[in-house]
Design a protein around this motif. Structure first.
Motif, PDB file in Angstrom:
ATOM      1  N   LEU A 134       0.831  -1.207   0.000  1.00  0.00           N
ATOM      2  CA  LEU A 134       0.000   0.000   0.000  1.00  0.00           C
ATOM      3  C   LEU A 134       0.864   1.256   0.000  1.00  0.00           C
ATOM      4  O   LEU A 134       0.487   2.279  -0.585  1.00  0.00           O
ATOM      5  CB  LEU A 134      -0.937  -0.006   1.213  1.00  0.00           C
ATOM      6  N   ASP A 135       2.036   1.180   0.633  1.00  0.00           N
ATOM      7  CA  ASP A 135       2.958   2.324   0.634  1.00  0.00           C
ATOM      8  C   ASP A 135       3.420   2.668  -0.779  1.00  0.00           C
ATOM      9  O   ASP A 135       3.765   3.816  -1.071  1.00  0.00           O
ATOM     10  CB  ASP A 135       4.188   2.031   1.501  1.00  0.00           C
ATOM     11  N   GLY A 136       3.411   1.664  -1.653  1.00  0.00           N
ATOM     12  CA  GLY A 136       3.886   1.871  -3.013  1.00  0.00           C
ATOM     13  C   GLY A 136       2.851   2.410  -3.968  1.00  0.00           C
ATOM     14  O   GLY A 136       3.148   2.634  -5.149  1.00  0.00           O
ATOM     15  N   ILE A 137       1.620   2.617  -3.499  1.00  0.00           N
ATOM     16  CA  ILE A 137       0.546   3.133  -4.352  1.00  0.00           C
ATOM     17  C   ILE A 137       0.373   4.617  -4.091  1.00  0.00           C
ATOM     18  O   ILE A 137       0.175   5.037  -2.944  1.00  0.00           O
ATOM     19  CB  ILE A 137      -0.781   2.385  -4.095  1.00  0.00           C
ATOM     20  N   ASP A 138       0.457   5.401  -5.142  1.00  0.00           N
ATOM     21  CA  ASP A 138       0.312   6.844  -5.019  1.00  0.00           C
ATOM     22  C   ASP A 138      -1.039   7.200  -4.404  1.00  0.00           C
ATOM     23  O   ASP A 138      -2.067   6.611  -4.755  1.00  0.00           O
ATOM     24  CB  ASP A 138       0.446   7.491  -6.402  1.00  0.00           C
ATOM     25  N   ARG A 139      -1.041   8.160  -3.485  1.00  0.00           N
ATOM     26  CA  ARG A 139      -2.273   8.531  -2.776  1.00  0.00           C
ATOM     27  C   ARG A 139      -3.351   9.018  -3.750  1.00  0.00           C
ATOM     28  O   ARG A 139      -4.521   8.661  -3.610  1.00  0.00           O
ATOM     29  CB  ARG A 139      -1.970   9.603  -1.730  1.00  0.00           C
ATOM     30  N   ASN A 140      -2.962   9.825  -4.724  1.00  0.00           N
ATOM     31  CA  ASN A 140      -3.944  10.326  -5.693  1.00  0.00           C
ATOM     32  C   ASN A 140      -4.531   9.190  -6.520  1.00  0.00           C
ATOM     33  O   ASN A 140      -5.736   9.164  -6.795  1.00  0.00           O
ATOM     34  CB  ASN A 140      -3.299  11.359  -6.621  1.00  0.00           C
ATOM     35  N   GLU A 141      -3.671   8.234  -6.915  1.00  0.00           N
ATOM     36  CA  GLU A 141      -4.167   7.075  -7.659  1.00  0.00           C
ATOM     37  C   GLU A 141      -5.161   6.286  -6.818  1.00  0.00           C
ATOM     38  O   GLU A 141      -6.212   5.858  -7.305  1.00  0.00           O
ATOM     39  CB  GLU A 141      -3.002   6.172  -8.067  1.00  0.00           C
ATOM     40  N   LEU A 142      -4.822   6.096  -5.558  1.00  0.00           N
ATOM     41  CA  LEU A 142      -5.701   5.335  -4.664  1.00  0.00           C
ATOM     42  C   LEU A 142      -7.048   6.024  -4.503  1.00  0.00           C
ATOM     43  O   LEU A 142      -8.107   5.375  -4.535  1.00  0.00           O
ATOM     44  CB  LEU A 142      -5.021   5.157  -3.311  1.00  0.00           C
ATOM     45  N   CYS A 143      -7.045   7.345  -4.349  1.00  0.00           N
ATOM     46  CA  CYS A 143      -8.296   8.087  -4.146  1.00  0.00           C
ATOM     47  C   CYS A 143      -9.141   8.159  -5.410  1.00  0.00           C
ATOM     48  O   CYS A 143     -10.371   8.087  -5.352  1.00  0.00           O
ATOM     49  CB  CYS A 143      -7.995   9.500  -3.650  1.00  0.00           C
ATOM     50  N   GLN A 144      -8.485   8.299  -6.561  1.00  0.00           N
ATOM     51  CA  GLN A 144      -9.224   8.489  -7.799  1.00  0.00           C
ATOM     52  C   GLN A 144      -9.646   7.179  -8.459  1.00  0.00           C
ATOM     53  O   GLN A 144     -10.755   7.083  -9.002  1.00  0.00           O
ATOM     54  CB  GLN A 144      -8.376   9.303  -8.783  1.00  0.00           C
ATOM     55  N   GLU A 145      -8.773   6.172  -8.410  1.00  0.00           N
ATOM     56  CA  GLU A 145      -9.069   4.923  -9.117  1.00  0.00           C
ATOM     57  C   GLU A 145      -9.403   3.770  -8.175  1.00  0.00           C
ATOM     58  O   GLU A 145     -10.153   2.874  -8.539  1.00  0.00           O
ATOM     59  CB  GLU A 145      -7.890   4.544 -10.010  1.00  0.00           C
ATOM     60  N   GLY A 146      -8.814   3.786  -6.973  1.00  0.00           N
ATOM     61  CA  GLY A 146      -9.114   2.743  -6.005  1.00  0.00           C
ATOM     62  C   GLY A 146      -8.184   1.551  -6.101  1.00  0.00           C
ATOM     63  O   GLY A 146      -7.293   1.471  -6.953  1.00  0.00           O
ATOM     64  N   VAL A 147      -8.397   0.602  -5.218  1.00  0.00           N
ATOM     65  CA  VAL A 147      -7.623  -0.627  -5.181  1.00  0.00           C
ATOM     66  C   VAL A 147      -8.556  -1.762  -4.788  1.00  0.00           C
ATOM     67  O   VAL A 147      -9.553  -1.553  -4.084  1.00  0.00           O
ATOM     68  CB  VAL A 147      -6.443  -0.501  -4.184  1.00  0.00           C
ATOM     69  N   VAL A 148      -8.243  -2.964  -5.258  1.00  0.00           N
ATOM     70  CA  VAL A 148      -9.028  -4.159  -4.930  1.00  0.00           C
ATOM     71  C   VAL A 148      -8.192  -5.066  -4.048  1.00  0.00           C
ATOM     72  O   VAL A 148      -7.012  -5.316  -4.334  1.00  0.00           O
ATOM     73  CB  VAL A 148      -9.463  -4.909  -6.206  1.00  0.00           C
ATOM     74  N   ILE A 149      -8.776  -5.542  -2.964  1.00  0.00           N
ATOM     75  CA  ILE A 149      -8.144  -6.533  -2.078  1.00  0.00           C
ATOM     76  C   ILE A 149      -9.045  -7.761  -2.112  1.00  0.00           C
ATOM     77  O   ILE A 149     -10.213  -7.695  -1.713  1.00  0.00           O
ATOM     78  CB  ILE A 149      -8.037  -6.028  -0.620  1.00  0.00           C
ATOM     79  N   GLU A 150      -8.514  -8.893  -2.599  1.00  0.00           N
ATOM     80  CA  GLU A 150      -9.372 -10.080  -2.695  1.00  0.00           C
ATOM     81  C   GLU A 150      -8.589 -11.356  -2.404  1.00  0.00           C
ATOM     82  O   GLU A 150      -7.352 -11.359  -2.366  1.00  0.00           O
ATOM     83  CB  GLU A 150     -10.034 -10.159  -4.078  1.00  0.00           C
ATOM     84  N   ARG A 151      -9.317 -12.430  -2.184  1.00  0.00           N
ATOM     85  CA  ARG A 151      -8.722 -13.718  -1.863  1.00  0.00           C
ATOM     86  C   ARG A 151      -7.830 -14.205  -3.001  1.00  0.00           C
ATOM     87  O   ARG A 151      -8.223 -14.158  -4.167  1.00  0.00           O
ATOM     88  CB  ARG A 151      -9.833 -14.740  -1.604  1.00  0.00           C
ATOM     89  N   ASP A 152      -6.620 -14.639  -2.677  1.00  0.00           N
ATOM     90  CA  ASP A 152      -5.699 -15.178  -3.677  1.00  0.00           C
ATOM     91  C   ASP A 152      -5.913 -16.683  -3.804  1.00  0.00           C
ATOM     92  O   ASP A 152      -6.201 -17.369  -2.814  1.00  0.00           O
ATOM     93  CB  ASP A 152      -4.250 -14.896  -3.270  1.00  0.00           C
TER      94      ASP A 152
END
Length: 474
Positions: A277-295
């Protein structure tokens, strides 16, 4: 040198532009499109014939050329104002003897087919763009149109058919004049968040940050058609989602806009989660989002979809396969599809394998959920990646990973199958595949190559599609 047929870019609306070599076919090889490397050294003498109407209309014209001068030297002469090149560019060279064959469909009367790039950082020499060009040319043939290049906001005669590089928004349709499925190869959604992976999962809690027009009901409608997971649009929400899922085993973190497995990481601890999560730009996270799912371990990924092209509908179920890139990393290597005439109902009747039946059913439910929640959504290409496998604790899962309502990795196989089915009306189904090679390898004689550049610095060096056999999917 044998005669070759090429496609060049000619003047449009009186504007003089550098001629652009778009396609080169060798009749001695069954009309096969020559490789990018072959096109770089292709030699020409001049245009044998282009009629006045095509010259006046402009656009992209198919002409026959032969000779001893490289196209790169032609371009260089054009920059210097060479008379020979200007005659080529104006399409005024009339050689002695009979005129050579032109396009079977007049440019002035056929429908223009245009690429539309929402991504403004397109590499015109990259494999993604050149593959889209190749598919646009083949789709143009299917709909009795002509490939007219990349949309550049200039006025174009006729009612264009568009091939976007991403899912479109309703406002795009207003500008482009797109009214329904028969106007594009792709899809149209009412809200930006519907264009990426985040639409598949709920937020981690009711207080979580969400984009405008976010619909909690969509996740309820989708239900268990997807793997266990969450979507998040802030660092805190992503951490909460990850911690919750890690209680049940290993999880996968996916950047919302990643393509072909890019922008993903598997984590097995909170420390690893925090690092990703530290490697994801804050603006990218806020504008596009991220998915966390079962591997999932050793998951098999199915491609399930339905198409509408050339006024007809086709559906398919197939599997994806992986290959090693030049660095030894596993990446998407292609798909093999079982394609049938008709829609999902026809596909379901022909499937026999239980897991294919389950994967197709998940994709159908997912598609129906989106259509029910957003009635103004429409798409001529609806593709769903569905994974089946076991998690790190041995529990089996099967669910949709993501949707694709745009031209995609499986499109060369889709188009190859459609071409074959339209050519042989007696067939109900066919098997076709697309392949992406990152190292030199043999190419089947019947394959259609749509990208070939052994000097490519990144990505695949060879991409091709082929039709395998006739028959029903199993």
């Amino acid at each position: 040198m044998p005669l070759h047929e090429i496609v060049i870019d000619v003047d449009h609306g009186g504007a003089r532009r550098l001629p652009t070599l778009l396609e080169c076919r060798d009749p001695s090889r069954g009309g096969q499109c020559l490789s990018q490397q072959a096109r770089r050294s292709f030699e020409i003498e001049g245009v044998d014939h282009v009629d006045d109407e095509q010259r006046r209309v402009g656009g992209h014209v198919r002409v026959a050329m032969r000779g001893r001068k490289s196209f790169r030297s032609i371009e260089a002469e054009h920059r210097q104002g060479g008379d020979h090149v200007n005659r080529i560019h104006d399409n005024m060279i009339d050689r002695a003897g009979a005129s050579l064959p032109m396009m079977t469909t007049s440019v002035s009367s056929s429908r223009p087919v245009l690429l539309f790039n929402k991504n403004r950082d397109v590499d015109p020499a990259g494999h993604d763009h050149l593959t889209r060009v190749a598919m646009a040319q083949r789709i143009a043939t299917l709909i009795n149109g002509h490939y007219a290049g990349v949309h550049d906001s200039s006025a174009i005669a006729g009612h264009p058919y568009f091939i976007p590089d991403n899912t479109l928004l309703r406002e795009d349709c207003t500008v482009l004049g797109i009214q329904g499925e028969d106007d594009l190869y792709g899809g149209v959604v009412p809200h930006a968040f519907l264009t990426n992976k985040t639409i598949s999962h709920p937020l981690p809690d009711m207080q979580a940050v969400a984009p405008d027009s976010w619909s909690p009901r969509l996740a309820q409608r989708i239900g268990n058609t997807v793997l266990p997971g969450y979507s998040a649009f802030s660092r805190n929400d992503a951490q909460l989602a990850g911690e919750r899922l890690l209680e049940g085993g290993r999880v996968r973190v996916k950047r919302a806009a990643g393509v072909g497995g890019e922008g993903q990481a598997v984590v097995d601890s909170i420390e690893e989660l925090m690092s990703v999560l530290d490697g994801i730009d804050r603006n990218e996270l806020c504008q596009e989002g991220v998915v966390i799912e079962r591997d999932l371990d050793d998951a098999l990924t199915y491609s399930v979809g339905v198409l509408r092209v050339a006024g007809r509908q086709f559906a398919y179920c197939g599997t994806q396969f992986m290959v090693e890139d030049r660095n030894g990393i596993e990446v998407y290597g292609g798909s093999e599809l079982h394609v049938v005439r008709g829609g999902f109902a026809q596909l379901q009747r022909l499937l026999a394998d239980d897991e294919r039946v389950e994967a197709t059913g998940k994709a159908i439910q997912y598609d129906a959920a989106v259509s029910a929640e957003f009635p103004d959504f429409f798409a001529s290409r609806r593709n769903y990646d569905v994974a089946a496998g076991r998690d790190s604790r041995g529990l089996r899962h099967c669910g949709v990973l993501e949707q694709s309502w745009r031209i995609g990795g499986a499109t060369p196989a889709e188009i190859a199958a459609v071409e074959a089915l339209l050519a042989e009306p007696s067939l109900d189904s066919i098997v076709a595949s697309t392949h992406e090679l990152h190292r030199a390898g043999p190419v089947p004689a019947e394959a259609r190559v749509h990208f070939d550049d052994p000097y490519s610095r990144s990505g695949p060096i060879l991409k091709y599609s082929r039709v395998h056999r006739h028959g029903n999917p199993t």
